[in-house]
Design a protein around this motif. Sequence first.
Motif, PDB file in Angstrom:
ATOM      1  N   GLU A 232       0.696  -1.218   0.010  1.00 29.33           N
ATOM      2  CA  GLU A 232      -0.031   0.128  -0.131  1.00 29.33           C
ATOM      3  C   GLU A 232       0.932   1.181  -0.090  1.00 29.33           C
ATOM      4  O   GLU A 232       0.636   2.155  -0.780  1.00 29.33           O
ATOM      5  CB  GLU A 232      -0.958   0.139   1.287  1.00 29.33           C
ATOM      6  CG  GLU A 232      -2.117  -0.837   1.290  1.00 29.33           C
ATOM      7  CD  GLU A 232      -1.622  -2.395   1.656  1.00 29.33           C
ATOM      8  OE1 GLU A 232      -0.428  -2.521   2.024  1.00 29.33           O
ATOM      9  OE2 GLU A 232      -2.335  -3.153   2.042  1.00 29.33           O
ATOM     10  N   ALA A 233       1.932   1.001   0.841  1.00 31.95           N
ATOM     11  CA  ALA A 233       2.843   2.350   1.097  1.00 31.95           C
ATOM     12  C   ALA A 233       3.509   2.693  -0.266  1.00 31.95           C
ATOM     13  O   ALA A 233       3.693   3.864  -0.929  1.00 31.95           O
ATOM     14  CB  ALA A 233       4.053   2.161   1.930  1.00 31.95           C
ATOM     15  N   LEU A 234       4.064   1.788  -1.248  1.00 31.74           N
ATOM     16  CA  LEU A 234       4.602   1.702  -2.443  1.00 31.74           C
ATOM     17  C   LEU A 234       3.511   2.323  -3.439  1.00 31.74           C
ATOM     18  O   LEU A 234       3.910   3.171  -4.412  1.00 31.74           O
ATOM     19  CB  LEU A 234       5.201   0.442  -2.631  1.00 31.74           C
ATOM     20  CG  LEU A 234       6.484  -0.424  -2.184  1.00 31.74           C
ATOM     21  CD1 LEU A 234       6.689  -1.504  -2.523  1.00 31.74           C
ATOM     22  CD2 LEU A 234       7.475   0.898  -2.291  1.00 31.74           C
ATOM     23  N   VAL A 235       2.242   1.656  -3.402  1.00 32.72           N
ATOM     24  CA  VAL A 235       1.409   2.354  -4.404  1.00 32.72           C
ATOM     25  C   VAL A 235       1.112   3.402  -4.216  1.00 32.72           C
ATOM     26  O   VAL A 235       1.094   4.569  -5.260  1.00 32.72           O
ATOM     27  CB  VAL A 235       0.151   1.413  -4.256  1.00 32.72           C
ATOM     28  CG1 VAL A 235      -0.914   2.139  -5.321  1.00 32.72           C
ATOM     29  CG2 VAL A 235       0.144   0.027  -4.763  1.00 32.72           C
ATOM     30  N   LYS A 236       0.887   4.165  -3.012  1.00 33.19           N
ATOM     31  CA  LYS A 236       0.984   5.585  -2.539  1.00 33.19           C
ATOM     32  C   LYS A 236       1.787   6.227  -3.112  1.00 33.19           C
ATOM     33  O   LYS A 236       1.826   7.531  -3.516  1.00 33.19           O
ATOM     34  CB  LYS A 236       0.379   5.628  -1.289  1.00 33.19           C
ATOM     35  CG  LYS A 236       0.133   6.967  -0.608  1.00 33.19           C
ATOM     36  CD  LYS A 236      -0.357   6.969   0.825  1.00 33.19           C
ATOM     37  CE  LYS A 236      -0.773   8.385   1.288  1.00 33.19           C
ATOM     38  NZ  LYS A 236      -1.031   8.347   2.614  1.00 33.19           N
ATOM     39  N   SER A 237       2.902   5.962  -2.967  1.00 34.96           N
ATOM     40  CA  SER A 237       4.163   6.605  -3.150  1.00 34.96           C
ATOM     41  C   SER A 237       4.374   6.633  -4.575  1.00 34.96           C
ATOM     42  O   SER A 237       4.699   7.887  -5.056  1.00 34.96           O
ATOM     43  CB  SER A 237       5.582   5.681  -2.521  1.00 34.96           C
ATOM     44  OG  SER A 237       6.729   6.507  -3.195  1.00 34.96           O
ATOM     45  N   SER A 238       4.076   5.629  -5.266  1.00 35.20           N
ATOM     46  CA  SER A 238       4.070   5.656  -6.821  1.00 35.20           C
ATOM     47  C   SER A 238       3.081   6.704  -7.251  1.00 35.20           C
ATOM     48  O   SER A 238       3.207   7.645  -8.354  1.00 35.20           O
ATOM     49  CB  SER A 238       3.760   4.245  -7.485  1.00 35.20           C
ATOM     50  OG  SER A 238       3.492   4.427  -9.012  1.00 35.20           O
ATOM     51  N   GLU A 239       1.801   6.743  -6.852  1.00 36.35           N
ATOM     52  CA  GLU A 239       0.782   7.799  -7.327  1.00 36.35           C
ATOM     53  C   GLU A 239       1.273   9.314  -7.140  1.00 36.35           C
ATOM     54  O   GLU A 239       1.182  10.055  -7.755  1.00 36.35           O
ATOM     55  CB  GLU A 239      -0.420   7.367  -6.477  1.00 36.35           C
ATOM     56  CG  GLU A 239      -1.212   6.193  -6.909  1.00 36.35           C
ATOM     57  CD  GLU A 239      -2.398   5.922  -6.132  1.00 36.35           C
ATOM     58  OE1 GLU A 239      -2.731   6.769  -5.167  1.00 36.35           O
ATOM     59  OE2 GLU A 239      -3.196   4.967  -6.410  1.00 36.35           O
TER      60      GLU A 239
END
Length: 213
Positions: free
Chosen positions: A206-213
Motif C-alpha cells: 500500500e505504501a509503495l502504491v501511494k508513493s508511486s501515485e
Amino acid sequence: QVTLWLKNIYGDKPVPKYEVNERTVDILHEVMECNEETDKDVSLLIEDMKDRATKYEEEAKYWQDVLGESLGLSVGRLSQEAITALNDLVESAMAVEVADTSLTSFYCAINHMTSELFKTESKNQEMQLKLKTLREKIASALMMEKQLEEDIKKIEKSQEAENAKAESQSKNLKFLEDKSEDLKIRIRDAQEKLIAAGLDRSLTHEALVKSSE
C-alpha cells in the motif's frame, strides 16, 4: 263447472283426487277453457274438411256425368294405359299440392318449387362457404397454437440454459469473492508478520502504491 267438465273428460272412470282450493280450481278452470277452445277449433276444422269433401264429391260426380253423358267415357271404358296416366296425374297433383290438374296449376307449382329449390341451393352454397371459411380459421388457429407451444418450449429451454449459466456465474463470482477475501487476509497477515520482523512500513504494498501515485 270444473267438476262437470272433469266427469265429462274421464267418463265412467273416477276422477283422480286432488286438493280442492282456490288455486287448483282456478288452474283447472283455465285448462278447461283452453280445452273447450281447442275442441271448438277442431270441430270447425272437421266441419270445413267435411264441406270440402262434399264439394269435391259433388264436383267429381258432375264431371263423371259430363264425361259419361257427353263423351260416353267412364272409368270402366278406359284403357289400362289411360287409367295409369290418370293415376299418375292425380298423384302428381297431390305431390305438388295443387287444387286441380290444369296445366296452369302445374306450371305455377313447378315454378314455385323451382324457386324454392334455387333458394335452398343458394343458402346451401352460402353455408358451405361459411363452413369453408370457419375450417380455414380453425386450421390457422391450430397452426398458430402449435407454433406458440413450440416457441414456449424453446423459451423455456433457453431460460433453463440462462438460469444454469447465471447460477454457474454466481457460484464462480462467490468463489472469486471468497478467494479475494482470503488473499487479502493472507496478505495482511504476511505484512503484519514482516512488520513484526522489522520490515519498514514504507516498503509495504500500500505504501509503495501511494508513493508511486
